[in-house]
Every structure is written in structure tokens, then in C-alpha cells.
Design a protein around this motif. Structure first.
Motif, PDB file in Angstrom:
ATOM      1  N   VAL A  53       0.872  -1.175   0.000  1.00 43.36           N
ATOM      2  CA  VAL A  53       0.000   0.000   0.000  1.00 43.36           C
ATOM      3  C   VAL A  53       0.909   1.225   0.000  1.00 43.36           C
ATOM      4  N   VAL A  54       0.577   2.201  -0.831  1.00 39.62           N
ATOM      5  CA  VAL A  54       1.305   3.464  -0.846  1.00 39.62           C
ATOM      6  C   VAL A  54       0.655   4.365   0.197  1.00 39.62           C
ATOM      7  N   ILE A  55       1.438   4.761   1.183  1.00 43.33           N
ATOM      8  CA  ILE A  55       0.955   5.612   2.266  1.00 43.33           C
ATOM      9  C   ILE A  55       1.056   7.085   1.873  1.00 43.33           C
ATOM     10  N   PHE A  56       2.134   7.436   1.164  1.00 39.27           N
ATOM     11  CA  PHE A  56       2.373   8.826   0.790  1.00 39.27           C
ATOM     12  C   PHE A  56       3.176   8.872  -0.498  1.00 39.27           C
ATOM     13  N   GLY A  57       2.897   9.833  -1.355  1.00 42.04           N
ATOM     14  CA  GLY A  57       3.650  10.026  -2.584  1.00 42.04           C
ATOM     15  C   GLY A  57       3.350   8.949  -3.609  1.00 42.04           C
ATOM     16  N   ASP A  58       4.299   8.761  -4.527  1.00 41.15           N
ATOM     17  CA  ASP A  58       4.160   7.777  -5.599  1.00 41.15           C
ATOM     18  C   ASP A  58       5.562   7.337  -6.009  1.00 41.15           C
ATOM     19  N   PRO A  59       5.906   6.049  -5.763  1.00 43.77           N
ATOM     20  CA  PRO A  59       7.259   5.576  -6.106  1.00 43.77           C
ATOM     21  C   PRO A  59       7.619   5.718  -7.584  1.00 43.77           C
ATOM     22  N   SER A  60       6.631   5.868  -8.472  1.00 43.27           N
ATOM     23  CA  SER A  60       6.916   5.982  -9.901  1.00 43.27           C
ATOM     24  C   SER A  60       7.134   7.429 -10.346  1.00 43.27           C
ATOM     25  N   LYS A  61       6.978   8.381  -9.411  1.00 46.59           N
ATOM     26  CA  LYS A  61       7.121   9.798  -9.755  1.00 46.59           C
ATOM     27  C   LYS A  61       8.193  10.447  -8.879  1.00 46.59           C
ATOM     28  N   PRO A  62       8.750  11.574  -9.324  1.00 45.45           N
ATOM     29  CA  PRO A  62       9.756  12.262  -8.508  1.00 45.45           C
ATOM     30  C   PRO A  62       9.183  12.673  -7.150  1.00 45.45           C
ATOM     31  N   GLY A  63      10.017  12.546  -6.120  1.00 48.92           N
ATOM     32  CA  GLY A  63       9.631  12.980  -4.790  1.00 48.92           C
ATOM     33  C   GLY A  63       9.651  11.858  -3.770  1.00 48.92           C
ATOM     34  N   PRO A 120      20.970   0.205  -0.209  1.00 47.21           N
ATOM     35  CA  PRO A 120      21.603   1.145  -1.137  1.00 47.21           C
ATOM     36  C   PRO A 120      21.147   0.878  -2.571  1.00 47.21           C
ATOM     37  N   ALA A 121      21.105   1.917  -3.372  1.00 50.44           N
ATOM     38  CA  ALA A 121      20.740   1.767  -4.785  1.00 50.44           C
ATOM     39  C   ALA A 121      21.632   0.711  -5.424  1.00 50.44           C
ATOM     40  N   PRO A 144      11.523   8.785  -9.006  1.00 51.99           N
ATOM     41  CA  PRO A 144      11.008   7.473  -9.391  1.00 51.99           C
ATOM     42  C   PRO A 144      12.037   6.384  -9.101  1.00 51.99           C
ATOM     43  N   VAL A 145      11.524   5.209  -8.735  1.00 50.65           N
ATOM     44  CA  VAL A 145      12.379   4.070  -8.430  1.00 50.65           C
ATOM     45  C   VAL A 145      11.877   2.862  -9.209  1.00 50.65           C
TER      46      VAL A 145
END
Length: 164
Positions: A53-63, A120-121, A144-145
Motif C-alpha cells: 500500500v502506498v501511504i504517501f507520494g508515488d514511487p513511480s514519480k519524482p519525490g 543502497p541503490a 522514481p524508483v
């Protein structure tokens, strides 16, 4: 005393002028978000297995984003990596975490509720819930990730060890 009050007054004036800090703090109150646990609805993209579940923001978008993953007992991910750093906190249960391209349960480390792990990335890892209890982790990162799987899902060795 007078000099101290003058300095305090100047500091407050600077704070208000500097990007409207005090004013913007008051305006942000309308942007607070709160979720009770029963409002968090996990879903699995596969209909079974790990749920998110996404709690905040969007992993596919900047931020900044915040995601929670829930692993039913015995369910795990396979070796994979992410394109950006991620910060993981165990919310519930025991989360078994391992690193490297080979999924070997005997090399997993148990992380109990409250534990933290940095991914780490590009760092290859795998993880999941062992035993008879579900595990919930919270992940914070910058989008985005992307996630890349390593190897094939059939490369499992051993069984989840029991948490002490």
C-alpha cells in the motif's frame, strides 16, 4: 535585557521574511494527513503473496514516497535491487533479510519490530516473513524508483530459520 529583546525581535522578523516560515507553517496545517491502521488497505498485484500500500507520494514519480509491504507467513521476495536508496523499518513481526544474488535462507538475518535496514541503490537483496506470523515493513525513498529481479524464482536454498 534590551539588547536581548532586540536580537529576539530581529530574529523573529527575519524568520517571517525568510520564505514566510511562520506563515507557511500555519498554512501547512491544512495539509496534515492521518491514517488509522484500519484505513490502510494492502493489495497484492498477483492476488496472493506480498501485499503493498502506498501511504504517501508515488514511487513511480519524482519525490518522497512511503510504502508499506505485508508478507504473509513464509512468503518472501526473490533477489532483486532498486535504482535508488530505500530506508526500511520493521513495523510488525520478524522480517528476514538477506543480501546477494543467491537466496539462501540460512544466511538471512532476523530483524524484529522497530529494526531498520538501509538498501543502497543497486544493492541486491531478498526478504520475507518466516515462521507463523505476518510481517509488515515500511519503506521510505525517493521516486522514481524501479525494481529489477535477479535470477529465477526457483533458486531457493534451505528454509526460514526460527526467530528466537
Amino acid at each position: 535585557m534590551r539588547k536581548g529583546l532586540a536580537i529576539l525581535g530581529a530574529a523573529l522578523a527575519l524568520a517571517v521574511v525568510s520564505k514566510g516560515t511562520l506563515v507557511s507553517l500555519a498554512a501547512q496545517q491544512a495539509d496534515f494527513q492521518q491514517l488509522d491502521p484500519e484505513e490502510v488497505h494492502f493489495k497484492s498485484p498477483f492476488g496472493a503473496g506480498p501485499e503493498s500500500v502506498v501511504i504517501f507520494g508515488d514511487p513511480s514519480k519524482p519525490g518522497l514516497y512511503v510504502v508499506r509491504n505485508r508478507f504473509p507467513p513464509g512468503v518472501h521476495s526473490f533477489p532483486h535491487f532498486h535504482t535508488k536508496d530505500r530506508h526500511v523499518t520493521v513495523i510488525k513481526g520478524v522480517w528476514w533479510a538477506g543480501t546477494g544474488p543467491e537466496l539462501d535462507f540460512n544466511k538471512a538475518r532476523p530483524l524484529k519490530a522497530g529494526a531498520y535496514m538501509f538498501h543502497p541503490a543497486g544493492g541486491v537483496h531478498w526478504d520475507g516473513a518466516g515462521g507463523n506470523e505476518e510481517t509488515i515493513v515500511q519503506i521510505i525513498g525517493e521516486g522514481p524508483v524501479e525494481t529489477t529481479q535477479i535470477g529465477t524464482p526457483a533458486t531457493t536454498k534451505g528454509y526460514w530459520p526460527k526467530a528466537e
